[in-house]
Write a protein that holds these residues in place. Structure first.
Motif, mmCIF file in Angstrom:
data_model
loop_
_atom_site.group_PDB
_atom_site.id
_atom_site.type_symbol
_atom_site.label_atom_id
_atom_site.label_comp_id
_atom_site.label_asym_id
_atom_site.label_seq_id
_atom_site.Cartn_x
_atom_site.Cartn_y
_atom_site.Cartn_z
ATOM 1 N N VAL A 1 -2.946 11.996 10.614
ATOM 2 C CA VAL A 1 -3.246 12.396 9.235
ATOM 3 C C VAL A 1 -3.577 13.884 9.200
ATOM 4 O O VAL A 1 -3.100 14.623 8.336
ATOM 5 N N TYR A 2 -4.384 14.348 10.159
ATOM 6 C CA TYR A 2 -4.725 15.767 10.214
ATOM 7 C C TYR A 2 -3.476 16.619 10.435
ATOM 8 O O TYR A 2 -3.292 17.652 9.792
ATOM 9 N N CYS A 3 -2.620 16.197 11.338
ATOM 10 C CA CYS A 3 -1.395 16.940 11.634
ATOM 11 C C CYS A 3 -0.546 17.112 10.375
ATOM 12 O O CYS A 3 -0.055 18.202 10.096
ATOM 13 N N HIS A 4 -0.407 16.044 9.617
ATOM 14 C CA HIS A 4 0.466 16.076 8.442
ATOM 15 C C HIS A 4 -0.183 16.680 7.198
ATOM 16 O O HIS A 4 0.525 17.236 6.357
ATOM 17 N N PHE A 5 -1.505 16.565 7.063
ATOM 18 C CA PHE A 5 -2.146 16.968 5.807
ATOM 19 C C PHE A 5 -3.294 17.959 5.959
ATOM 20 O O PHE A 5 -3.822 18.430 4.963
ATOM 21 N N GLY A 6 -3.690 18.274 7.193
ATOM 22 C CA GLY A 6 -4.846 19.141 7.406
ATOM 23 C C GLY A 6 -4.732 20.496 6.737
ATOM 24 O O GLY A 6 -5.666 20.949 6.065
ATOM 25 N N SER A 7 -3.609 21.157 6.880
ATOM 26 C CA SER A 7 -3.431 22.480 6.273
ATOM 27 C C SER A 7 -3.501 22.409 4.757
ATOM 28 O O SER A 7 -4.120 23.254 4.104
ATOM 29 N N CYS B 1 0.832 -1.207 0.000
ATOM 30 C CA CYS B 1 0.000 0.000 0.000
ATOM 31 C C CYS B 1 0.865 1.254 0.000
ATOM 32 O O CYS B 1 1.919 1.294 0.631
ATOM 33 N N ASP B 2 0.393 2.281 -0.680
ATOM 34 C CA ASP B 2 1.100 3.560 -0.694
ATOM 35 C C ASP B 2 0.958 4.293 0.627
ATOM 36 O O ASP B 2 1.884 4.968 1.074
ATOM 37 N N VAL B 3 -0.220 4.186 1.255
ATOM 38 C CA VAL B 3 -0.523 4.855 2.525
ATOM 39 C C VAL B 3 -1.215 3.833 3.424
ATOM 40 O O VAL B 3 -2.098 3.123 2.970
ATOM 41 N N VAL B 4 -0.800 3.778 4.693
ATOM 42 C CA VAL B 4 -1.425 2.867 5.661
ATOM 43 C C VAL B 4 -1.824 3.687 6.883
ATOM 44 O O VAL B 4 -1.004 4.398 7.450
ATOM 45 N N VAL B 5 -3.106 3.577 7.258
ATOM 46 C CA VAL B 5 -3.647 4.363 8.362
ATOM 47 C C VAL B 5 -4.305 3.441 9.389
ATOM 48 O O VAL B 5 -5.137 2.606 9.031
ATOM 49 N N TYR C 1 0.742 5.677 9.249
ATOM 50 C CA TYR C 1 0.155 6.531 10.283
ATOM 51 C C TYR C 1 -0.647 5.695 11.280
ATOM 52 O O TYR C 1 -1.856 5.783 11.361
ATOM 53 N N ASP C 2 0.060 4.868 12.037
ATOM 54 C CA ASP C 2 -0.598 4.082 13.083
ATOM 55 C C ASP C 2 -0.099 4.572 14.439
ATOM 56 O O ASP C 2 1.050 4.976 14.577
ATOM 57 N N HIS C 3 -0.968 4.532 15.427
ATOM 58 C CA HIS C 3 -0.616 5.000 16.773
ATOM 59 C C HIS C 3 -0.684 3.868 17.781
ATOM 60 O O HIS C 3 -0.618 4.100 18.980
ATOM 61 N N HIS C 4 -0.768 2.627 17.337
ATOM 62 C CA HIS C 4 -0.961 1.486 18.225
ATOM 63 C C HIS C 4 0.349 0.814 18.640
ATOM 64 O O HIS C 4 0.454 -0.396 18.657
ATOM 65 N N GLN C 5 1.352 1.603 18.990
ATOM 66 C CA GLN C 5 2.595 1.060 19.525
ATOM 67 C C GLN C 5 2.740 1.556 20.956
ATOM 68 O O GLN C 5 2.409 2.692 21.245
ATOM 69 N N ARG C 6 3.238 0.705 21.831
ATOM 70 C CA ARG C 6 3.445 1.125 23.227
ATOM 71 C C ARG C 6 4.347 2.345 23.315
ATOM 72 O O ARG C 6 4.201 3.181 24.188
ATOM 73 N N SER C 7 5.287 2.460 22.401
ATOM 74 C CA SER C 7 6.250 3.560 22.443
ATOM 75 C C SER C 7 5.703 4.856 21.849
ATOM 76 O O SER C 7 6.341 5.898 21.959
ATOM 77 N N PHE C 8 4.518 4.823 21.247
ATOM 78 C CA PHE C 8 3.977 6.008 20.589
ATOM 79 C C PHE C 8 3.438 6.994 21.624
ATOM 80 O O PHE C 8 2.578 6.645 22.438
#
Length: 144
Positions: free
Chosen positions: A64-70, A17-21, A34-41
């Motif tokens: 995703v919003y942080c990187h592309f919202g603007s 995949c080009d993008v994984v969310v 763009y996954d946040h499911h790591q203990r270290s995140f």
């Protein structure tokens, strides 16, 4: 606009995949992961954009919003990405919409102690109603 959306947790399919969310266990914006499911995140808007005040841990939606919202807002509004209109709307949209998604997805309570009011619905609850129930014999979430 012509992207194919794939719902999977299969690492081999994700690798193509080009993008994984929100799956894959990896946050790497250089590779569009763009996954946040790591203990270290522990990333927040403030940690990724120090000019922003919000310290709520980001969900994948927040990443995703942080990187592309603007960029998205600028395109929709026909305004420069670094202009005051986009900057003001970016902040208001995060503060009044996306931050709730981040908090709910990360299990952050809306109040410390006794809540002052009852929440009768949230965005998470509304989206949840679109999913099949756990005991529904038909678990296919694809639109036929």
């Amino acid at each position: 606009q012509d992207a194919e959306i794939v719902r999977t947790r299969d690492p081999q399919r994700l690798a193509g995949c080009d993008v994984v969310v929100d799956v894959g266990g990896e946050y790497d914006p250089g590779r569009h992961r763009y996954d946040h499911h790591q203990r270290s995140f522990t990333e927040s808007m403030r940690s990724l954009r120090p000019d922003k005040p919000w310290s709520t841990k980001l969900s994948s939606a927040g990443l995703v919003y942080c990187h592309f919202g603007s960029q998205i807002l600028a395109g929709l509004l026909g305004q420069p990405e670094d202009g005051p209109v986009v900057a003001a709307l970016y902040d208001k949209l995060y503060e009044n919409f996306v931050e709730e998604i981040d908090a709910m997805d990360n299990g952050i309570a809306p109040a410390a102690g006794e809540p002052r009011y009852a929440l009768s619905t949230t965005l998470s609850a509304r989206v949840g109603h679109l999913n099949p129930r756990w005991n529904d014999p038909e678990q296919d979430t694809e639109v036929g």
